[in-house]
Design a protein around this motif. Structure first.
Motif, mmCIF file in Angstrom:
data_model
loop_
_atom_site.group_PDB
_atom_site.id
_atom_site.type_symbol
_atom_site.label_atom_id
_atom_site.label_comp_id
_atom_site.label_asym_id
_atom_site.label_seq_id
_atom_site.Cartn_x
_atom_site.Cartn_y
_atom_site.Cartn_z
ATOM 1 N N MET A 76 1.381 80.905 111.930
ATOM 2 C CA MET A 76 1.132 79.562 111.397
ATOM 3 C C MET A 76 2.411 78.733 111.464
ATOM 4 O O MET A 76 2.392 77.544 111.785
ATOM 5 C CB MET A 76 0.662 79.635 109.931
ATOM 6 N N ARG A 85 -5.732 72.917 104.027
ATOM 7 C CA ARG A 85 -7.129 73.237 104.321
ATOM 8 C C ARG A 85 -7.242 74.666 104.874
ATOM 9 O O ARG A 85 -8.174 75.393 104.556
ATOM 10 C CB ARG A 85 -7.683 72.224 105.321
ATOM 11 N N GLN A 86 -6.231 75.036 105.684
ATOM 12 C CA GLN A 86 -6.247 76.406 106.212
ATOM 13 C C GLN A 86 -6.034 77.420 105.086
ATOM 14 O O GLN A 86 -6.681 78.466 105.061
ATOM 15 C CB GLN A 86 -5.142 76.577 107.264
ATOM 16 N N ALA A 104 -9.236 77.741 103.368
ATOM 17 C CA ALA A 104 -10.172 78.605 104.104
ATOM 18 C C ALA A 104 -9.816 80.071 103.882
ATOM 19 O O ALA A 104 -10.706 80.917 103.675
ATOM 20 C CB ALA A 104 -10.131 78.261 105.585
ATOM 21 N N LEU A 105 -8.513 80.380 103.906
ATOM 22 C CA LEU A 105 -8.088 81.762 103.687
ATOM 23 C C LEU A 105 -8.470 82.214 102.283
ATOM 24 O O LEU A 105 -8.949 83.342 102.077
ATOM 25 C CB LEU A 105 -6.574 81.893 103.884
ATOM 26 N N LYS A 106 -8.280 81.306 101.302
ATOM 27 C CA LYS A 106 -8.652 81.673 99.925
ATOM 28 C C LYS A 106 -10.156 81.887 99.830
ATOM 29 O O LYS A 106 -10.621 82.822 99.174
ATOM 30 C CB LYS A 106 -8.200 80.571 98.951
ATOM 31 N N ALA A 107 -10.936 81.021 100.477
ATOM 32 C CA ALA A 107 -12.392 81.195 100.459
ATOM 33 C C ALA A 107 -12.775 82.541 101.057
ATOM 34 O O ALA A 107 -13.684 83.219 100.576
ATOM 35 C CB ALA A 107 -13.060 80.066 101.238
ATOM 36 N N MET A 108 -12.034 82.958 102.098
ATOM 37 C CA MET A 108 -12.360 84.229 102.759
ATOM 38 C C MET A 108 -11.834 85.428 101.980
ATOM 39 O O MET A 108 -11.949 86.560 102.437
ATOM 40 C CB MET A 108 -11.792 84.229 104.184
ATOM 41 N N VAL A 139 -8.568 85.761 100.555
ATOM 42 C CA VAL A 139 -7.121 86.021 100.503
ATOM 43 C C VAL A 139 -6.633 85.591 99.112
ATOM 44 O O VAL A 139 -6.843 84.448 98.698
ATOM 45 C CB VAL A 139 -6.380 85.240 101.614
ATOM 46 N N PRO A 181 -10.736 76.783 96.453
ATOM 47 C CA PRO A 181 -11.191 77.186 97.797
ATOM 48 C C PRO A 181 -12.462 76.478 98.228
ATOM 49 O O PRO A 181 -12.776 76.402 99.417
ATOM 50 C CB PRO A 181 -11.405 78.697 97.671
ATOM 51 N N VAL A 237 -13.028 73.784 101.194
ATOM 52 C CA VAL A 237 -13.412 73.996 102.595
ATOM 53 C C VAL A 237 -14.866 73.618 102.853
ATOM 54 O O VAL A 237 -15.275 73.470 103.996
ATOM 55 C CB VAL A 237 -13.200 75.468 103.022
ATOM 56 N N ILE A 286 -17.180 81.783 95.172
ATOM 57 C CA ILE A 286 -16.033 80.857 95.156
ATOM 58 C C ILE A 286 -15.980 80.131 93.818
ATOM 59 O O ILE A 286 -14.918 79.941 93.247
ATOM 60 C CB ILE A 286 -16.142 79.853 96.326
ATOM 61 N N ARG A 338 -15.245 88.576 97.970
ATOM 62 C CA ARG A 338 -15.452 87.699 99.137
ATOM 63 C C ARG A 338 -14.912 88.352 100.405
ATOM 64 O O ARG A 338 -15.516 88.273 101.476
ATOM 65 C CB ARG A 338 -14.760 86.338 98.922
ATOM 66 N N PHE A 354 -17.916 83.576 106.147
ATOM 67 C CA PHE A 354 -18.022 82.124 105.958
ATOM 68 C C PHE A 354 -18.030 81.390 107.293
ATOM 69 O O PHE A 354 -17.267 81.717 108.199
ATOM 70 C CB PHE A 354 -16.818 81.604 105.157
ATOM 71 N N PHE A 393 -17.847 77.304 108.301
ATOM 72 C CA PHE A 393 -17.657 75.984 107.707
ATOM 73 C C PHE A 393 -18.025 74.884 108.700
ATOM 74 O O PHE A 393 -17.944 75.073 109.914
ATOM 75 C CB PHE A 393 -16.190 75.798 107.294
ATOM 76 N N ASN A 432 -12.543 75.183 110.379
ATOM 77 C CA ASN A 432 -11.358 75.684 109.659
ATOM 78 C C ASN A 432 -10.693 76.852 110.371
ATOM 79 O O ASN A 432 -10.329 77.855 109.751
ATOM 80 C CB ASN A 432 -11.717 76.076 108.227
ATOM 81 N N LEU A 438 -7.429 78.366 112.256
ATOM 82 C CA LEU A 438 -5.985 78.119 112.149
ATOM 83 C C LEU A 438 -5.498 77.650 113.517
ATOM 84 O O LEU A 438 -5.623 78.381 114.505
ATOM 85 C CB LEU A 438 -5.252 79.389 111.717
ATOM 86 N N SER A 463 -2.761 77.268 115.098
ATOM 87 C CA SER A 463 -1.708 77.910 115.887
ATOM 88 C C SER A 463 -2.086 79.321 116.328
ATOM 89 O O SER A 463 -1.334 79.971 117.047
ATOM 90 C CB SER A 463 -0.403 77.942 115.086
#
Lengths: 389, 237
Positions: free
Chosen positions: A8, A294-295, A298-302, A304, A383, A386, B57, B84, B90, B92, B96, B98, B100
């Motif tokens: 990242m 936002r990324q 998304a990671l938190k939603a997944m 992390v 999260p 997202v 969530i 989760r 998920f 979206f 969403n 990444l 890079s």
């Protein structure tokens, strides 16, 4: 997730390089300026630091730094020698004189007179000739860069061709002829004047003779003697001021710190380096994290966890800090390496490890502050963001 | 058919100044294994809030939610995150991904989040992308992909860790008709796996035909659940 955090960070190359070089330039500015400041302060005490064979310096009680000499009567030497714990005590003469080269060129010089018998106080690092040659009539040893100032046409080793020997050259000081019998490496004095070493008896002829000639008394303590205790004993028994060489060097440095604008000027530059570095890195890093919010969402939603997000941001910050610090320190070291090779006026300036350590702490503070400022937004981020378009 | 997701009397309230705003009013809903359920309704009816609660969530203010036999009530935020990671995939509306990371690395994220090494996870992600027809694009970054391709990467990311429950928020909203149909076919196939359910929130009537059942929402309530293909088809027209 460390690999993801790294990708990242490096994915946006422009921002990544901006962050790394922001830290690097802040480190470069802080370390370069702070090291020059330290070097300048060490120059003020160069003549104290260069006398390596004495433990204590004894002087008039009113002296507060090395350039301010108040001559002592010859009897002071005997009084000091009589103090228990003194192994030996020798006279030391220090004065300014004007040297005239055979071609008429003039140069102000420091004349340092060392003990005739023991040569205590002589330069510790001879480059050419021998200290013992000082015993010859009219003999002087000159510091390498001082000779260069007086005879610049002979060139320097820094500039390629080896410099021909200066031994045998003559100078005229106080209408007396002095012959150079050796060259020595001396610490650069604050004023950059050449340093001429000679015997005490010769020095009195090479400099305008004061009414009382004894500038300082150099003292060696007996083995096992506590230096601070001996200094206190000398002070109590003679009424003179006695300092360890380190203490005298620090008194001299302190004088310049308190009485000149040097620390303020350098301090401002160092603080500016820190502030600009902190502002650039802090702002860029915060923007970097905010742009990735936002990324992170998304990671938190997944799944992390916040702790992992925190570690990811700290890892990104640490990577920027370590790389930026390494590049910045490298640039500062290269600056000193190059300038010390190419410009004799800048000799004695080097990257001080304490300064490098201080810069490392400053970078850690900048990075930690920026990371914590930025991470706050990521940690409190819902999260569910997202799911919002 | 076993039930993967079970919601009973789910109420959700949000603070709005000094007052409490109730956006879900006692939702009862079952999503069965092997089923693709669409949740439809006007904007602001509570669809997104509902799937956020079903996916762990958000927490329900009242009521019970069980997913894969696990009661989500009272779980700490750490336990919900772990839930989760293990149980939910998920997809979206905005993908969403990444930016890079490559497609394969993006698809590997759920595996890495579960502790797998990136290199190992990437291999499994490449295999998943291959299955979804994205093999040739696995090393590309999101900016090199079309919207449809990015959504397929997002689908691969949702499937790679073999979750029991897949939640999709407007998966076709940013896609043209053909890409939207492809994405829904992939999701429909994914739902057929034993022990898995897929819930899709959508405004897009073009994809209603993919639904095994269709839950209609209005003002924070599920007003009807259609399971008859003819009724669903009528809704499209």
């Amino acid at each position: 997730m460390g690999a993801i955090a790294w990708r990242m960070l490096t994915g946006d190359r422009a921002k990544y390089l901006g962050l790394v070089f922001g830290v690097a330039f802040a480190v470069m500015l802080m370390t370069q300026q702070a090291s020059i400041f330290v070097g300048l302060m060490l120059r003020t005490a160069a003549q104290v630091i260069d006398v390596t064979d004495a433990d204590l310096w004894v002087m008039d009680p009113r002296i507060i730094y090395v350039e301010e000499t108040e001559p002592l009567p010859e009897s002071a030497l005997w009084r000091v020698r009589s103090v228990p714990g003194v192994d030996w005590a020798t006279p030391f003469f220090k004065a300014l004189s004007v040297a005239r080269a055979p071609d008429g060129r003039l140069q102000q010089v420091f004349v340092l007179g060392v003990d005739d018998a023991t040569l205590a106080g002589a330069p510790p690092r001879m480059l050419e000739g021998s200290v013992e040659d000082l015993r010859r009539p009219g003999a002087v040893v000159i510091d390498r860069v001082g000779a260069l100032f007086i005879w610049p046409e002979n060139g320097t080793e820094e500039k390629g061709a080896p410099r021909p020997s200066d031994i045998g050259r003559t100078l005229e000081m106080a209408d007396r002829r002095a012959t150079i019998v050796g060259t020595a490496e001396a610490s650069a004095p604050f004023t950059t004047f050449p340093v001429v070493y000679t015997r005490y008896s010769e020095a009195l002829r090479f400099a305008p003779p004061p009414r009382k000639p004894l500038s300082y008394i150099l003292v060696r303590a007996k083995p096992g003697e506590d230096h601070a205790a001996l200094a206190a004993r000398i002070e109590a028994e003679t009424g003179l001021k006695a300092l360890t060489w380190r203490g005298f060097a620090w008194e001299t440095i302190r004088y310049y710190l308190q009485r000149t604008g040097i620390p303020i000027n350098f301090g401002i530059t160092v603080v500016l380096g820190f502030v600009i570095g902190a502002a650039v890195v802090g702002q860029t890093f915060t923007i970097f994290v905010l742009e990735n919010l936002r990324q992170f969402g998304a990671l938190k939603a997944m799944g992390v966890a916040n702790g992992t997000i925190l570690r990811m941001v700290l890892l990104q910050g640490a990577a920027i800090g370590v790389l930026g610090f390494a590049i910045g320190i490298g640039m500062a070291a290269a600056f000193f390496e190059i300038t010390s090779r190419t410009n004799v006026d800048l000799r004695g300036f080097f990257l001080v490890w304490q300064v490098a350590a201080g810069a490392a702490v400053a970078v850690a503070l900048i990075i930690l502050g920026s990371a914590l400022l930025a991470i706050r937004r990521a940690l409190v981020l819902d999260p569910a963001v997202v799911f919002r378009s | 058919m076993s039930v993967i997701v079970q919601a009973r009397g789910v109420v959700k309230e949000f603070a709005a100044g000094d007052e409490r705003l109730r956006v879900l009013h006692g939702i009862d809903l079952d999503v069965r294994a092997g089923e693709l359920m669409l949740v439809v309704g006007p904007s602001g009816c509570g669809k997104t809030t509902l799937i956020s609660i079903l996916a762990g969530i958000l927490s329900a203010t009242e009521g019970a939610v069980r997913v894969g036999g696990r009661d989500l009530a009272g779980l700490s935020s750490g336990a919900l995150a772990a839930f989760r990671r293990e149980t939910v995939g998920f997809i979206f509306q905005q993908y969403n991904l990444l930016p890079s990371l490559t497609a394969a690395e993006n698809a590997a994220v759920p595996l890495v989040a579960r502790g797998e090494r990136l290199s190992h996870a990437e291999k499994r992600a490449r295999a998943m992308l291959e299955r979804l027809g994205m093999g040739p694009h696995a090393s590309k970054q999101p900016r090199q992909l079309s919207g449809g391709q990015m959504q397929r990467v997002a689908i691969a990311r949702a499937l790679v860790h073999d979750p029991a429950f897949i939640v999709c928020d407007e998966p076709t909203a940013a896609l043209d008709a053909a890409s939207g149909r492809t994405a829904m076919e992939l999701l429909s196939d994914a739902a057929r796996s034993p022990g898995r359910a897929v819930v899709v929130v959508t405004h897009d009537p073009r994809i209603y035909g993919f639904a095994d059942r269709l839950a209609m929402m209005e003002d924070g309530r599920v007003t009807d659940v259609l399971d008859d293909p003819d009724s669903i088809r009528k809704l499209v027209h």
